[in-house]
Design a protein around this motif. Sequence first.
Motif, PDB file in Angstrom:
ATOM      1  N   TYR A   1      54.483  39.475  41.269  1.00  0.00           N
ATOM      2  CA  TYR A   1      54.286  38.233  42.016  1.00  0.00           C
ATOM      3  C   TYR A   1      54.748  38.389  43.462  1.00  0.00           C
ATOM      4  O   TYR A   1      54.111  37.892  44.381  1.00  0.00           O
ATOM      5  CB  TYR A   1      55.059  37.094  41.342  1.00  0.00           C
ATOM      6  CG  TYR A   1      54.948  35.786  42.067  1.00  0.00           C
ATOM      7  CD1 TYR A   1      53.788  35.029  41.994  1.00  0.00           C
ATOM      8  CD2 TYR A   1      55.990  35.310  42.845  1.00  0.00           C
ATOM      9  CE1 TYR A   1      53.673  33.829  42.671  1.00  0.00           C
ATOM     10  CE2 TYR A   1      55.885  34.118  43.526  1.00  0.00           C
ATOM     11  CZ  TYR A   1      54.727  33.379  43.432  1.00  0.00           C
ATOM     12  OH  TYR A   1      54.610  32.213  44.117  1.00  0.00           O
ATOM     13  N   GLN A   2      55.865  39.070  43.660  1.00  0.00           N
ATOM     14  CA  GLN A   2      56.394  39.235  45.011  1.00  0.00           C
ATOM     15  C   GLN A   2      55.559  40.178  45.857  1.00  0.00           C
ATOM     16  O   GLN A   2      55.527  40.039  47.082  1.00  0.00           O
ATOM     17  CB  GLN A   2      57.837  39.752  44.960  1.00  0.00           C
ATOM     18  CG  GLN A   2      58.813  38.766  44.389  1.00  0.00           C
ATOM     19  CD  GLN A   2      58.960  37.528  45.242  1.00  0.00           C
ATOM     20  OE1 GLN A   2      58.892  37.591  46.457  1.00  0.00           O
ATOM     21  NE2 GLN A   2      59.149  36.394  44.602  1.00  0.00           N
ATOM     22  N   THR A   3      54.878  41.135  45.254  1.00  0.00           N
ATOM     23  CA  THR A   3      54.109  42.108  46.032  1.00  0.00           C
ATOM     24  C   THR A   3      52.680  41.663  46.303  1.00  0.00           C
ATOM     25  O   THR A   3      52.010  42.270  47.126  1.00  0.00           O
ATOM     26  CB  THR A   3      54.067  43.468  45.311  1.00  0.00           C
ATOM     27  OG1 THR A   3      53.496  43.300  44.011  1.00  0.00           O
ATOM     28  CG2 THR A   3      55.455  44.064  45.214  1.00  0.00           C
ATOM     29  N   ARG A   4      52.212  40.636  45.672  1.00  0.00           N
ATOM     30  CA  ARG A   4      50.849  40.147  45.907  1.00  0.00           C
ATOM     31  C   ARG A   4      50.855  39.069  46.963  1.00  0.00           C
ATOM     32  O   ARG A   4      51.795  38.281  47.063  1.00  0.00           O
ATOM     33  CB  ARG A   4      50.225  39.585  44.623  1.00  0.00           C
ATOM     34  CG  ARG A   4      50.164  40.565  43.481  1.00  0.00           C
ATOM     35  CD  ARG A   4      49.244  41.717  43.812  1.00  0.00           C
ATOM     36  NE  ARG A   4      48.958  42.524  42.654  1.00  0.00           N
ATOM     37  CZ  ARG A   4      49.501  43.703  42.425  1.00  0.00           C
ATOM     38  NH1 ARG A   4      50.371  44.202  43.245  1.00  0.00           N
ATOM     39  NH2 ARG A   4      49.180  44.389  41.363  1.00  0.00           N
ATOM     40  N   THR A   5      49.780  38.974  47.763  1.00  0.00           N
ATOM     41  CA  THR A   5      49.701  37.952  48.796  1.00  0.00           C
ATOM     42  C   THR A   5      48.967  36.719  48.304  1.00  0.00           C
ATOM     43  O   THR A   5      49.204  35.629  48.783  1.00  0.00           O
ATOM     44  CB  THR A   5      48.981  38.491  50.037  1.00  0.00           C
ATOM     45  OG1 THR A   5      47.677  38.923  49.669  1.00  0.00           O
ATOM     46  CG2 THR A   5      49.778  39.612  50.667  1.00  0.00           C
TER      47      THR A   5
ATOM     48  N   LEU B   1      41.241  36.884  42.581  1.00  0.00           N
ATOM     49  CA  LEU B   1      42.311  35.906  42.420  1.00  0.00           C
ATOM     50  C   LEU B   1      42.400  35.426  40.974  1.00  0.00           C
ATOM     51  O   LEU B   1      43.499  35.278  40.426  1.00  0.00           O
ATOM     52  CB  LEU B   1      42.090  34.723  43.359  1.00  0.00           C
ATOM     53  CG  LEU B   1      43.155  33.639  43.346  1.00  0.00           C
ATOM     54  CD1 LEU B   1      44.486  34.209  43.814  1.00  0.00           C
ATOM     55  CD2 LEU B   1      42.737  32.476  44.206  1.00  0.00           C
ATOM     56  N   LYS B   2      41.244  35.196  40.352  1.00  0.00           N
ATOM     57  CA  LYS B   2      41.258  34.797  38.936  1.00  0.00           C
ATOM     58  C   LYS B   2      41.871  35.883  38.072  1.00  0.00           C
ATOM     59  O   LYS B   2      42.670  35.599  37.165  1.00  0.00           O
ATOM     60  CB  LYS B   2      39.831  34.526  38.455  1.00  0.00           C
ATOM     61  CG  LYS B   2      39.255  33.236  38.909  1.00  0.00           C
ATOM     62  CD  LYS B   2      37.974  33.012  38.146  1.00  0.00           C
ATOM     63  CE  LYS B   2      36.901  32.505  39.028  1.00  0.00           C
ATOM     64  NZ  LYS B   2      35.645  32.317  38.335  1.00  0.00           N
ATOM     65  N   TYR B   3      41.520  37.140  38.340  1.00  0.00           N
ATOM     66  CA  TYR B   3      42.071  38.253  37.565  1.00  0.00           C
ATOM     67  C   TYR B   3      43.589  38.315  37.725  1.00  0.00           C
ATOM     68  O   TYR B   3      44.319  38.463  36.736  1.00  0.00           O
ATOM     69  CB  TYR B   3      41.424  39.564  38.025  1.00  0.00           C
ATOM     70  CG  TYR B   3      42.041  40.783  37.395  1.00  0.00           C
ATOM     71  CD1 TYR B   3      41.751  41.132  36.076  1.00  0.00           C
ATOM     72  CD2 TYR B   3      42.935  41.580  38.108  1.00  0.00           C
ATOM     73  CE1 TYR B   3      42.323  42.238  35.494  1.00  0.00           C
ATOM     74  CE2 TYR B   3      43.516  42.682  37.532  1.00  0.00           C
ATOM     75  CZ  TYR B   3      43.211  43.006  36.225  1.00  0.00           C
ATOM     76  OH  TYR B   3      43.787  44.096  35.650  1.00  0.00           O
ATOM     77  N   GLU B   4      44.071  38.212  38.965  1.00  0.00           N
ATOM     78  CA  GLU B   4      45.509  38.253  39.206  1.00  0.00           C
ATOM     79  C   GLU B   4      46.218  37.085  38.519  1.00  0.00           C
ATOM     80  O   GLU B   4      47.291  37.242  37.947  1.00  0.00           O
ATOM     81  CB  GLU B   4      45.802  38.218  40.709  1.00  0.00           C
ATOM     82  CG  GLU B   4      45.438  39.484  41.425  1.00  0.00           C
ATOM     83  CD  GLU B   4      46.323  40.648  41.045  1.00  0.00           C
ATOM     84  OE1 GLU B   4      47.508  40.425  40.709  1.00  0.00           O
ATOM     85  OE2 GLU B   4      45.832  41.776  41.075  1.00  0.00           O
ATOM     86  N   PHE B   5      45.627  35.891  38.587  1.00  0.00           N
ATOM     87  CA  PHE B   5      46.239  34.715  37.964  1.00  0.00           C
ATOM     88  C   PHE B   5      46.385  34.902  36.466  1.00  0.00           C
ATOM     89  O   PHE B   5      47.469  34.695  35.904  1.00  0.00           O
ATOM     90  CB  PHE B   5      45.403  33.470  38.267  1.00  0.00           C
ATOM     91  CG  PHE B   5      45.850  32.263  37.519  1.00  0.00           C
ATOM     92  CD1 PHE B   5      46.980  31.569  37.892  1.00  0.00           C
ATOM     93  CD2 PHE B   5      45.141  31.813  36.402  1.00  0.00           C
ATOM     94  CE1 PHE B   5      47.415  30.455  37.186  1.00  0.00           C
ATOM     95  CE2 PHE B   5      45.560  30.700  35.702  1.00  0.00           C
ATOM     96  CZ  PHE B   5      46.690  30.022  36.096  1.00  0.00           C
ATOM     97  N   TRP B   6      45.315  35.301  35.781  1.00  0.00           N
ATOM     98  CA  TRP B   6      45.382  35.422  34.333  1.00  0.00           C
ATOM     99  C   TRP B   6      46.260  36.588  33.908  1.00  0.00           C
ATOM    100  O   TRP B   6      46.896  36.549  32.860  1.00  0.00           O
ATOM    101  CB  TRP B   6      43.982  35.526  33.730  1.00  0.00           C
ATOM    102  CG  TRP B   6      43.296  34.205  33.782  1.00  0.00           C
ATOM    103  CD1 TRP B   6      42.228  33.857  34.532  1.00  0.00           C
ATOM    104  CD2 TRP B   6      43.701  33.015  33.085  1.00  0.00           C
ATOM    105  NE1 TRP B   6      41.928  32.534  34.339  1.00  0.00           N
ATOM    106  CE2 TRP B   6      42.796  31.992  33.458  1.00  0.00           C
ATOM    107  CE3 TRP B   6      44.713  32.705  32.191  1.00  0.00           C
ATOM    108  CZ2 TRP B   6      42.898  30.700  32.960  1.00  0.00           C
ATOM    109  CZ3 TRP B   6      44.815  31.423  31.691  1.00  0.00           C
ATOM    110  CH2 TRP B   6      43.913  30.431  32.075  1.00  0.00           C
ATOM    111  N   THR B   7      46.324  37.632  34.745  1.00  0.00           N
ATOM    112  CA  THR B   7      47.245  38.729  34.443  1.00  0.00           C
ATOM    113  C   THR B   7      48.686  38.234  34.501  1.00  0.00           C
ATOM    114  O   THR B   7      49.501  38.550  33.627  1.00  0.00           O
ATOM    115  CB  THR B   7      47.036  39.885  35.434  1.00  0.00           C
ATOM    116  OG1 THR B   7      45.678  40.312  35.367  1.00  0.00           O
ATOM    117  CG2 THR B   7      47.940  41.046  35.123  1.00  0.00           C
ATOM    118  N   MET B   8      49.001  37.447  35.534  1.00  0.00           N
ATOM    119  CA  MET B   8      50.356  36.909  35.655  1.00  0.00           C
ATOM    120  C   MET B   8      50.678  35.966  34.488  1.00  0.00           C
ATOM    121  O   MET B   8      51.804  35.955  33.982  1.00  0.00           O
ATOM    122  CB  MET B   8      50.523  36.175  36.983  1.00  0.00           C
ATOM    123  CG  MET B   8      50.362  37.051  38.205  1.00  0.00           C
ATOM    124  SD  MET B   8      51.564  38.358  38.282  1.00  0.00           S
ATOM    125  CE  MET B   8      52.999  37.418  38.675  1.00  0.00           C
TER     126      MET B   8
END
Length: 151
Positions: free
Chosen positions: A103-107, A51-58
Amino acid sequence: MFNERSEHEPEEYDPEEDLRDYEGEFTPSVRVPRAPEAPSVPDESDAPSELKYEFWTMVLVFNAAILGVSLGGMYILFRGNWDLGGRIFLGGVVFFLYGLYRYQTRTFGRDDDDGTDEDGTAGDDVDDGTEVTADAATTETEPDGSAADND
């Protein structure tokens, strides 16, 4: 020499001397409440690493999008450089669209609700007050929700 008083001069009159202390009499005493203790800050390691990785990538993707769109727009408007400004602006738009897609494809930890009911059929959970029965020709629905028979 001229600033000194003579001994024959009377004391200077103080206009506030005979006034009452209205501020002390009419000001209510206020008890200031104590603030509650601040809650403890949660530890950063509580979040899963994915989740941290996805957040900082976004964050990085949308920062690049904002930078590209704004910098490209400024090159176009202030310098009149449509070639470089247009490329940078287009790059920012591409980053923005990629960020929206990602963003739309991630849960992000949400439950996987795909809009289907328990039996796997696409269901509409909105109750509009109508009843569907086996014999629709003879049964109608009254406004109060009760079935009326046409026989």
